[in-house]
Scaffold this motif. Structure first.
Motif, short mmCIF file in Angstrom:
data_model
loop_
_atom_site.label_atom_id
_atom_site.label_comp_id
_atom_site.label_asym_id
_atom_site.label_seq_id
_atom_site.Cartn_x
_atom_site.Cartn_y
_atom_site.Cartn_z
N GLU A 118 6.65 -0.14 -2.74
CA GLU A 118 7.01 -1.15 -3.37
C GLU A 118 6.15 -2.39 -2.59
O GLU A 118 5.96 -3.52 -3.13
CB GLU A 118 8.56 -1.54 -3.20
N ALA A 119 6.08 -2.06 -1.25
CA ALA A 119 5.14 -2.98 -0.38
C ALA A 119 3.85 -3.28 -0.86
O ALA A 119 3.40 -4.24 -1.06
CB ALA A 119 5.29 -2.68 0.99
N ALA A 120 3.30 -1.98 -1.26
CA ALA A 120 1.82 -2.32 -1.86
C ALA A 120 1.93 -2.97 -3.29
O ALA A 120 0.84 -3.79 -3.42
CB ALA A 120 1.42 -0.59 -2.18
N ILE A 121 2.82 -2.69 -4.09
CA ILE A 121 3.07 -3.28 -5.23
C ILE A 121 3.08 -5.00 -5.04
O ILE A 121 2.56 -5.87 -5.57
CB ILE A 121 4.12 -2.95 -6.06
N GLY A 122 4.08 -5.26 -4.03
CA GLY A 122 4.20 -6.71 -3.58
C GLY A 122 2.86 -7.32 -3.09
O GLY A 122 2.69 -8.48 -3.61
N LEU A 123 2.33 -6.56 -2.37
CA LEU A 123 1.15 -7.14 -1.62
C LEU A 123 0.12 -7.61 -2.94
O LEU A 123 -0.59 -8.53 -2.85
CB LEU A 123 0.49 -6.33 -0.50
N GLY A 124 0.03 -6.44 -3.65
CA GLY A 124 -1.10 -6.46 -4.98
C GLY A 124 -0.73 -7.75 -5.57
O GLY A 124 -1.41 -8.66 -6.05
N VAL A 134 4.82 -13.28 -3.03
CA VAL A 134 5.07 -13.01 -1.51
C VAL A 134 6.66 -12.80 -1.52
O VAL A 134 6.91 -12.12 -0.57
CB VAL A 134 4.70 -14.51 -0.96
N LEU A 135 7.55 -13.57 -1.99
CA LEU A 135 8.91 -13.21 -1.95
C LEU A 135 9.08 -12.03 -2.46
O LEU A 135 10.12 -11.26 -1.85
CB LEU A 135 9.64 -14.42 -2.51
N LEU A 136 8.55 -11.20 -3.40
CA LEU A 136 8.79 -10.04 -4.09
C LEU A 136 8.22 -9.07 -2.88
O LEU A 136 9.17 -8.18 -2.80
CB LEU A 136 7.85 -9.91 -5.42
N ALA A 137 7.29 -9.41 -2.26
CA ALA A 137 6.61 -8.13 -1.32
C ALA A 137 7.66 -8.36 0.04
O ALA A 137 8.10 -7.32 0.33
CB ALA A 137 5.38 -8.62 -0.90
N VAL A 138 7.90 -9.57 0.35
CA VAL A 138 8.79 -9.65 1.71
C VAL A 138 10.30 -9.00 1.36
O VAL A 138 10.70 -8.12 2.21
CB VAL A 138 8.94 -11.03 1.87
N THR A 139 10.89 -9.25 0.21
CA THR A 139 12.20 -8.98 0.01
C THR A 139 12.19 -7.41 -0.12
O THR A 139 13.22 -6.63 -0.03
CB THR A 139 12.82 -9.52 -1.21
N SER A 140 11.15 -6.81 -1.03
CA SER A 140 11.08 -5.32 -1.32
C SER A 140 11.01 -4.59 -0.02
O SER A 140 11.59 -3.28 -0.06
CB SER A 140 9.96 -4.98 -2.44
N VAL A 141 10.43 -4.95 1.03
CA VAL A 141 10.16 -4.25 2.20
C VAL A 141 11.40 -4.56 3.29
O VAL A 141 11.96 -3.38 3.87
CB VAL A 141 8.88 -4.67 2.62
N PHE A 142 11.86 -5.70 3.42
CA PHE A 142 12.59 -6.03 4.61
C PHE A 142 14.07 -6.31 4.10
O PHE A 142 14.95 -6.03 5.05
CB PHE A 142 12.22 -7.19 5.34
N MET A 143 14.50 -6.93 2.95
CA MET A 143 15.76 -7.12 2.66
C MET A 143 16.41 -6.23 1.84
O MET A 143 17.52 -5.72 2.08
CB MET A 143 15.77 -8.43 1.71
N ALA A 144 15.92 -5.60 0.84
CA ALA A 144 16.20 -4.17 0.13
C ALA A 144 16.94 -3.31 0.70
O ALA A 144 18.08 -2.71 0.63
CB ALA A 144 15.30 -3.89 -1.12
N PRO A 145 16.45 -2.77 2.00
CA PRO A 145 17.03 -1.58 2.76
C PRO A 145 18.23 -1.96 3.24
O PRO A 145 19.16 -1.27 3.55
CB PRO A 145 15.81 -1.26 3.59
N LYS A 146 18.29 -3.42 3.76
CA LYS A 146 19.42 -3.81 4.45
C LYS A 146 20.60 -4.00 3.31
O LYS A 146 21.72 -3.61 3.93
CB LYS A 146 19.29 -5.18 4.98
N LEU A 147 20.25 -4.47 2.34
CA LEU A 147 21.29 -4.68 1.35
C LEU A 147 21.98 -3.27 0.81
O LEU A 147 22.92 -2.94 0.66
CB LEU A 147 20.62 -5.20 0.06
N GLN A 148 21.20 -2.29 0.92
CA GLN A 148 21.23 -0.87 0.54
C GLN A 148 22.20 -0.11 1.39
O GLN A 148 23.17 0.54 1.00
CB GLN A 148 20.01 0.00 0.16
#
Length: 405
Positions: free
Chosen positions: A149-155, A263-277
């Motif tokens: 998902e980080a790769a997707i977000g960066l792309g 940018v928000l998509l990339a950041v949240t997919s990597v850093f925020m989603a795991p914490k929410l999960q």
């Protein structure tokens, strides 16, 4: 306590020692998903310069997603026959060919057809890339999905910047730009990914059938997540394909808005989603993100003529979509005791059906009724996805337990 700290340190060290093949696929994913953002800023320009209606231009997404949905059903067979590396490379070559031809075309219907070919190449790449990263990674499914998902977000976040720049010169630039980027992706895969690939780890001794994705749908959890994503994609692709037409911005402006979104998509997919999960669980977190996204779309539908509201909502939606993408992809990988490639194929087939219908429907609703209605309808579909998950919660609540074990 010290042993626990030492154990955590060893895990962190392991995380930084991913196989080269994982990074090869990671970088190729970034380049592949630049294609989505590259094209977005030029949709109004294509409509204007090729004398096409918004609904005709949104067919660029419809043909792309429709072919991708069907192609997802055969990616497992192709991958098992030719291997993960060759399937990934084939996808990259097909994307490069059809995107370049699209940039050389002078008719919107020709481009719509070529985008279908582009979608087939993307299906080969996307389904196989997710499986390759999850299988080759030494950090478990959740962290592998975060990497994907980080790769997707960066792309997606870098794509609009380049798309706006190239599109400012000519609408053909982003299409040809994708072709050039795919050549770079091709080089990454050829040089960094070994011949002994992910397929040898997961499918050795098994035969993949074209019927496997349909058999996978016997698992209620796969169907629940697939249909949830199908409904969610009505909102996602309404925002992606239709919002550029109501922003009132040029190619550069649209590109800048979608940079913020990406940018928000990339950041949240990597850093925020795991914490929410970890704190609230996959299903609760996913439903919360979907509900908020539905509300954002409805706000866009009410204030469609207010430029700053549309821009702010698009950017903010990136955070919600980044979280949801990681949560639902992780859930699918843990949903059923079947091959991950098969689960991914069945899920992707269902979700891209929504992505195929939504763009064209949005354009037509705007032409038939009002520019506000596409966002309202998209928001309603996303709300239905939340209700659908709650009704079927007993079939999907186990995904967090699978990851723990």
């Amino acid at each position: 306590m010290s042993s626990m700290t030492s154990h955590a340190a060893m895990e962190d060290a392991q995380h930084n020692k991913q196989p080269k093949a994982v990074w090869a696929v990671f970088f190729a994913c970034i380049i592949a998903f630049m294609g989505l953002g590259l094209v977005d800023p030029i949709l109004p320009a294509i409509a204007s310069q090729l004398d096409a209606t918004p609904s005709e231009v949104t067919l660029l997404f419809t043909s792309y997603n429709a072919v991708m949905a069907v192609a997802m059903l055969v990616t497992g067979v192709i991958s098992s026959k030719f291997g993960t590396k060759m399937t990934l490379i084939s996808g990259v070559v097909v994307i490069a060919l059809f995107s370049t031809l699209g940039g050389l075309s002078n008719d919107v219907w020709t481009i719509v057809g070529l985008r279908g070919g582009w979608g087939f190449g993307n299906a080969l790449f996307v389904a196989t890339a997710l499986t390759a990263i999850v299988t080759l990674s030494n950090n478990g499914t959740a962290k592998a999905v975060i990497l994907y998902e980080a790769a997707i977000g960066l792309g997606i976040s870098v794509g609009p910047l380049l798309g706006g720049f190239l599109g400012g010169m000519t609408w053909r630039g982003p299409f040809i730009g994708v072709g050039v980027l795919m050549v770079i992706g091709f080089i990454f895969l050829i040089t960094l990914m070994p011949a002994g690939d992910a397929s040898s780890h997961s499918t050795k001794g098994t035969r993949t059938s074209i019927l496997d994705p349909f058999r996978a749908m016997k698992h209620r959890s796969i169907v629940v997540f697939g249909l949830t994503a199908c409904l969610y994609n009505f909102g996602f692709f309404t925002l992606l394909a239709y919002a550029p037409f109501v922003m009132g911005l040029d190619e550069h402006g649209i590109g800048l808005v979608f940079i913020g979104w990406g940018v928000l998509l990339a950041v949240t997919s990597v850093f925020m989603a795991p914490k929410l999960q970890k704190k609230y669980g996959t299903i609760s977190s996913m439903c919360t993100m979907l509900t908020l996204f539905a509300l954002v779309l409805i706000v866009m539908g009410i204030w469609t003529s207010t430029q700053w509201v549309i821009i702010a909502c698009v950017v903010f939606a990136g955070a919600l979509l980044g979280n949801n993408n990681t949560l639902i992809t992780t859930a699918v990988m843990n949903a059923a005791p079947i091959e991950r490639s098969t689960a991914s194929a069945a899920y992707s087939f269902l979700r891209f059906i929504g992505g195929a219908i939504a763009p064209f429907l949005a354009g037509k609703l705007a032409e038939w009724y009002s520019p506000n209605l596409p966002f309202i309808v998209g928001g309603v579909f996303v709300l239905i996805s939340v209700v659908f998950v709650f009704v079927n919660q007993q079939h999907v609540h186990h995904v967090d337990d699978v990851e723990v074990h």
